[in-house]
Design a protein around this motif. Sequence first.
Motif, PDB file in Angstrom:
ATOM      1  N   ASN A 147      79.506  67.933  46.703  1.00  0.00           N
ATOM      2  CA  ASN A 147      80.334  67.209  45.735  1.00  0.00           C
ATOM      3  C   ASN A 147      80.425  65.716  46.053  1.00  0.00           C
ATOM      4  OD1 ASN A 147      81.268  69.454  43.944  1.00  0.00           O
ATOM      5  ND2 ASN A 147      82.047  70.226  45.887  1.00  0.00           N
ATOM      6  N   VAL A 148      79.292  65.155  46.480  1.00  0.00           N
ATOM      7  CA  VAL A 148      79.142  63.717  46.703  1.00  0.00           C
ATOM      8  C   VAL A 148      78.358  63.165  45.521  1.00  0.00           C
ATOM      9  CG1 VAL A 148      78.081  61.948  48.170  1.00  0.00           C
ATOM     10  CG2 VAL A 148      79.208  63.932  49.217  1.00  0.00           C
ATOM     11  N   SER A 149      78.784  62.038  44.973  1.00  0.00           N
ATOM     12  CA  SER A 149      78.115  61.488  43.788  1.00  0.00           C
ATOM     13  C   SER A 149      76.692  61.068  44.130  1.00  0.00           C
ATOM     14  CB  SER A 149      78.882  60.284  43.242  1.00  0.00           C
ATOM     15  OG  SER A 149      78.695  59.150  44.075  1.00  0.00           O
ATOM     16  N   GLY A 350      70.930  82.444  49.027  1.00  0.00           N
ATOM     17  CA  GLY A 350      70.064  81.292  49.273  1.00  0.00           C
ATOM     18  C   GLY A 350      69.424  80.801  47.986  1.00  0.00           C
ATOM     19  N   GLY A 351      69.610  79.517  47.664  1.00  0.00           N
ATOM     20  CA  GLY A 351      69.126  78.967  46.406  1.00  0.00           C
ATOM     21  C   GLY A 351      67.622  79.015  46.244  1.00  0.00           C
ATOM     22  N   THR A 352      66.880  78.620  47.277  1.00  0.00           N
ATOM     23  CA  THR A 352      65.425  78.612  47.148  1.00  0.00           C
ATOM     24  C   THR A 352      64.857  80.021  47.224  1.00  0.00           C
ATOM     25  OG1 THR A 352      65.315  76.392  48.072  1.00  0.00           O
ATOM     26  CG2 THR A 352      63.287  77.638  48.074  1.00  0.00           C
ATOM     27  N   ASN A 371      71.470  80.758  36.664  1.00  0.00           N
ATOM     28  CA  ASN A 371      72.360  79.598  36.732  1.00  0.00           C
ATOM     29  C   ASN A 371      71.654  78.378  37.306  1.00  0.00           C
ATOM     30  OD1 ASN A 371      72.268  80.842  39.326  1.00  0.00           O
ATOM     31  ND2 ASN A 371      74.175  79.841  39.923  1.00  0.00           N
ATOM     32  N   ILE A 372      70.387  78.553  37.784  1.00  0.00           N
ATOM     33  CA  ILE A 372      69.636  77.413  38.316  1.00  0.00           C
ATOM     34  C   ILE A 372      68.320  77.216  37.556  1.00  0.00           C
ATOM     35  CG2 ILE A 372      70.674  77.508  40.615  1.00  0.00           C
ATOM     36  CD1 ILE A 372      68.142  78.957  41.584  1.00  0.00           C
ATOM     37  N   GLN A 373      68.210  77.816  36.378  1.00  0.00           N
ATOM     38  CA  GLN A 373      67.007  77.631  35.566  1.00  0.00           C
ATOM     39  C   GLN A 373      66.870  76.173  35.143  1.00  0.00           C
ATOM     40  OE1 GLN A 373      64.293  78.218  34.034  1.00  0.00           O
ATOM     41  NE2 GLN A 373      63.979  80.371  33.541  1.00  0.00           N
ATOM     42  N   ASP A 396      75.342  78.102  44.658  1.00  0.00           N
ATOM     43  CA  ASP A 396      75.422  76.937  43.789  1.00  0.00           C
ATOM     44  C   ASP A 396      76.871  76.463  43.687  1.00  0.00           C
ATOM     45  OD1 ASP A 396      73.801  75.227  41.966  1.00  0.00           O
ATOM     46  OD2 ASP A 396      75.219  75.944  40.471  1.00  0.00           O
ATOM     47  N   ASP A 397      77.048  75.171  43.380  1.00  0.00           N
ATOM     48  CA  ASP A 397      78.386  74.570  43.349  1.00  0.00           C
ATOM     49  C   ASP A 397      79.355  75.307  42.429  1.00  0.00           C
ATOM     50  OD1 ASP A 397      77.561  72.694  45.134  1.00  0.00           O
ATOM     51  OD2 ASP A 397      77.464  71.017  43.722  1.00  0.00           O
ATOM     52  N   GLU A 398      78.835  75.898  41.352  1.00  0.00           N
ATOM     53  CA  GLU A 398      79.711  76.616  40.413  1.00  0.00           C
ATOM     54  C   GLU A 398      80.456  77.761  41.091  1.00  0.00           C
ATOM     55  OE1 GLU A 398      77.426  76.694  36.213  1.00  0.00           O
ATOM     56  OE2 GLU A 398      76.230  77.367  37.914  1.00  0.00           O
TER      57      GLU A 398
END
Length: 514
Positions: A147-149, A350-352, A371-373, A396-398
């Motif tokens: 959550n860093v810009s 794991g995202g990847t 959710n990562i498409q 994921d952040d969600e």
Amino acid sequence: MRIKTLIKPNTYFDSVSLMSLSTKANQVEGVEQAIIAMGTEMNKEVMRNVGLMTSEVEEAKTSDLIIVVKTTTDEAGENAFANIEDLFTKKNSSKGKGEVIYSTIPSAAKNIPESNLAVIAVNGAYAPREARKALENNLHVMLFSDNVSIEDEIELKKLAHEKGLLMMGPDCGTAIIGNVALCFANAVRKGNIGIVGASGTGSQEVSVRIHEFGGGISQLIGIGGRDLSEEVGGIMMQDGIMALEEDEATKVIVLVSKPPASTVEEKVLAQIKQCKKLVVVWFVGGDEEKVLEAGGHFAKMSKEAALKAVLLAGADESKLNKRALNIPLIEEVRTKLKPEQKYIRGLFSGGTLCDEAMHAALDKFEKIYSNIQRDPEYRLKDINVSQEHTFIDFGDDEFTQGKPHPMIDPSTRIARFIKEAKDPSVGVIVMDFVLGYGAHEDPVGAMLPAIIEAKQLAEEEGRHLEIIGYVLGTELDSQDIEDQVNKLLAAGVTHASSSQNAGLLAREFVVKGE
């Protein structure tokens, strides 16, 4: 139900510690739900959403520590708070005797002049400020905070580049520097293969497969998932390549990333063309022709990347166990699934690993939702509702705002697994179980009751539910990988030997008419 709140004014704990404490608090007897977090607006919003908001929480300041528990009785609440206090006491007492705690990065840098790296895991609102202090004190930075810009990320990476420092992150969860694992990482042998990764679990997977093939890691430089975006421009991947090119211990370099922006990919490939060392490129969904034209070695999937790296590093191919897909098993499972059991549900921490399995499915099926498409047409409108083939990244952040990462606390994934297991159109559920530093002490054990329940329910309804489990880890990790695998097998779960094989098996099990 009883909701009890405790506010500790001006009491700070970093996000990694709070994730771990929250996980343990939720395991205390009598606790239905617990959140331990700093009093930021983001964390308050999470508490509102899950029904844990109280007047005390509303009034808490960002510098205050909030502990909220929901229990069935007042007595259970008192007992829960006593147990949570014990958790804090144990954490404080675990610190080494004579240990000096510095309140600022500049004071630590001044008093420990030999230090050269800062790991930062504060709330995203404050993370850029602390990272900037570290860079200004000539420290490399591993920024675990999310959550860093993106504007702050660009500014920090430009500053690091100018100073010849590494700025790993934000949202960088994995690194191995000087044979020391940082945040989420696996215990792997030291060797001559270096990794630059814009993906935490992707880098973990490649390092683990390299270890399995008998190779080892010189350095694993995490750079954060947005580094290869159009905006950031691959600043740290390029600096990471340069660092490994200059590292005498590194013979082969492996690049790991989810699909990069095309213009950034071109810059990275142009650098590979000039690199004096051998480079393996695993960009999920990447272009083989472009990589080969740049003089790199293309890998379509994770195990392939690791295999090419160890062979380039000098391994004898005839002595490697490549663990080919079990074709008879594929045919057997296909016969067990009913015609209406057409869909895969991937539930990943794991995202990847999620991305890799999803891209394996995309080779055979057109409609893959996630959710990562990257394709907006197939991005889930509601992350809590699956459509046809669905792959979920619970990291994921969600899913993680104000909550522990699923590699620490699997509760969110467990609830979703039970829901998916009841869907009669689902043929296969595929999941990862990540071991190593920072991860849950028994990830398979935490999921086991739900797996057993789901298998029994499917059997009672006269259908076969195929569950694939992949355990990401090595025999050197603190969790016993053999025990984790055996638990899966005993519950009737198909064990995949790699992330790559997990994705391919899931796809092949539900292919009809082949």
